[in-house]
Design a protein around this motif. Structure first.
Motif, PDB file in Angstrom:
ATOM      1  N   THR A   1       1.166  -1.327  -0.278  1.00  0.00           N
ATOM      2  CA  THR A   1       0.098   0.053  -0.148  1.00  0.00           C
ATOM      3  C   THR A   1       0.729   0.889   0.083  1.00  0.00           C
ATOM      4  N   VAL A   2       0.122   2.580  -0.444  1.00  0.00           N
ATOM      5  CA  VAL A   2       0.769   3.584  -1.002  1.00  0.00           C
ATOM      6  C   VAL A   2      -0.118   4.814   0.488  1.00  0.00           C
ATOM      7  N   ILE A   3      -1.045   3.738   1.172  1.00  0.00           N
ATOM      8  CA  ILE A   3      -1.887   4.923   1.892  1.00  0.00           C
ATOM      9  C   ILE A   3      -0.800   4.692   3.482  1.00  0.00           C
ATOM     10  N   PRO A   4      -0.346   5.767   3.914  1.00  0.00           N
ATOM     11  CA  PRO A   4      -0.326   5.848   5.328  1.00  0.00           C
ATOM     12  C   PRO A   4       0.380   5.146   6.551  1.00  0.00           C
ATOM     13  N   HIS A   5      -1.853   5.012   6.800  1.00  0.00           N
ATOM     14  CA  HIS A   5      -2.547   4.587   8.023  1.00  0.00           C
ATOM     15  C   HIS A   5      -2.672   3.083   7.714  1.00  0.00           C
TER      16      HIS A   5
ATOM     17  N   ARG B   1       7.528  -3.712  14.075  1.00  0.00           N
ATOM     18  CA  ARG B   1       6.416  -4.370  14.206  1.00  0.00           C
ATOM     19  C   ARG B   1       6.625  -5.453  13.534  1.00  0.00           C
ATOM     20  N   LYS B   2       6.420  -5.183  12.151  1.00  0.00           N
ATOM     21  CA  LYS B   2       5.720  -6.170  11.033  1.00  0.00           C
ATOM     22  C   LYS B   2       7.282  -7.063  10.578  1.00  0.00           C
ATOM     23  N   PHE B   3       8.243  -6.060  10.246  1.00  0.00           N
ATOM     24  CA  PHE B   3       9.680  -6.627  10.112  1.00  0.00           C
ATOM     25  C   PHE B   3      10.795  -6.879  10.957  1.00  0.00           C
TER      26      PHE B   3
ATOM     27  N   PHE C   1       6.566  21.947   7.371  1.00  0.00           N
ATOM     28  CA  PHE C   1       5.737  20.756   6.619  1.00  0.00           C
ATOM     29  C   PHE C   1       6.403  19.448   7.087  1.00  0.00           C
ATOM     30  N   MET C   2       7.702  19.704   6.859  1.00  0.00           N
ATOM     31  CA  MET C   2       8.961  18.555   6.975  1.00  0.00           C
ATOM     32  C   MET C   2       8.690  18.337   7.890  1.00  0.00           C
ATOM     33  N   ALA C   3       9.018  18.292   9.605  1.00  0.00           N
ATOM     34  CA  ALA C   3       7.888  18.404  10.644  1.00  0.00           C
ATOM     35  C   ALA C   3       7.012  17.542  10.923  1.00  0.00           C
ATOM     36  N   THR C   4       5.819  18.065  10.124  1.00  0.00           N
ATOM     37  CA  THR C   4       4.978  17.550  10.453  1.00  0.00           C
ATOM     38  C   THR C   4       4.338  16.117   9.914  1.00  0.00           C
ATOM     39  N   LEU C   5       4.916  16.351   8.693  1.00  0.00           N
ATOM     40  CA  LEU C   5       5.235  14.344   8.492  1.00  0.00           C
ATOM     41  C   LEU C   5       6.154  13.414   8.613  1.00  0.00           C
ATOM     42  N   ILE C   6       7.116  13.929   9.762  1.00  0.00           N
ATOM     43  CA  ILE C   6       7.662  13.446  10.706  1.00  0.00           C
ATOM     44  C   ILE C   6       6.357  12.973  11.907  1.00  0.00           C
TER      45      ILE C   6
ATOM     46  N   ILE D   1       5.378   9.533   9.573  1.00  0.00           N
ATOM     47  CA  ILE D   1       6.951   8.528   9.379  1.00  0.00           C
ATOM     48  C   ILE D   1       6.897   7.720  10.625  1.00  0.00           C
ATOM     49  N   LEU D   2       6.580   8.482  11.973  1.00  0.00           N
ATOM     50  CA  LEU D   2       7.314   7.631  13.706  1.00  0.00           C
ATOM     51  C   LEU D   2       6.227   6.497  12.856  1.00  0.00           C
ATOM     52  N   PRO D   3       4.518   6.911  13.014  1.00  0.00           N
ATOM     53  CA  PRO D   3       3.311   5.591  13.285  1.00  0.00           C
ATOM     54  C   PRO D   3       4.243   4.652  12.001  1.00  0.00           C
ATOM     55  N   GLU D   4       4.393   4.884  11.111  1.00  0.00           N
ATOM     56  CA  GLU D   4       5.101   3.941   9.676  1.00  0.00           C
ATOM     57  C   GLU D   4       5.992   3.021  10.421  1.00  0.00           C
TER      58      GLU D   4
END
Length: 149
Positions: free
Chosen positions: A64-68, A132-134, A114-119, A123-126
């Motif tokens: 998936t490309v969907i972040p959540h 956890r998975k890999f 903007f980059m801090a918002t993305l992180i 990014i951190l949740p991803e």
């Protein structure tokens, strides 16, 4: 409401803010050099190409490309061999490029915000889900591949 909390919405908000800054900023803050148009265009183009390459690589790996959403595969090939977040990097390049194209140097301050918002929001949740998975595979990937560049 989680469907609206996606990176393109945040990018659109940042782009709209950049446009407003370009319209409202005093002319004395404008640079007005043709090289900025060229550089801005190159950054926008590079950002879009980076995003397209990343999406293509994710599609090729059938994830998936969907972040959540939960990833089905850990993608470490293609542009992901150089950056763990090439789509987000592409977003930042597009934002910076538009600020230059629209001669709004003040709006460049939005790029790190903007980059801090993305992180924080994505990014951190991803990364936590991928960790956890890999497990060790993700840890090795993080050791050899930087978050942005």
């Amino acid at each position: 409401m989680k469907w609206i909390d996606i990176p393109p919405v945040w990018l659109l908000l940042a782009v709209a803010t950049t446009w407003q800054i370009s319209v409202l900023q005093p002319q004395v803050l404008a640079i007005g050099h043709p090289m900025l148009d060229l550089l801005g265009g190159l950054l926008v183009g590079a950002g879009l190409v980076l995003m397209l390459l990343a999406v293509a690589e994710m599609r090729r790996r059938k994830t998936t490309v969907i972040p959540h959403k939960e990833a089905d595969a850990l993608v470490t090939t293609g542009v992901f061999a150089r950056s763990r977040n090439p789509i987000y990097l592409g977003d930042a390049l597009v934002l910076a490029g538009l600020a230059l194209r629209w001669d709004a140097p003040v709006a460049l301050m939005l790029v790190p915000l903007f980059m801090a918002t993305l992180i924080q929001r994505f990014i951190l949740p991803e990364e936590n889900r991928l960790r956890r998975k890999f497990h060790a595979d993700f840890a090795r990937y993080c050791e050899k591949t930087r978050r942005w560049l």
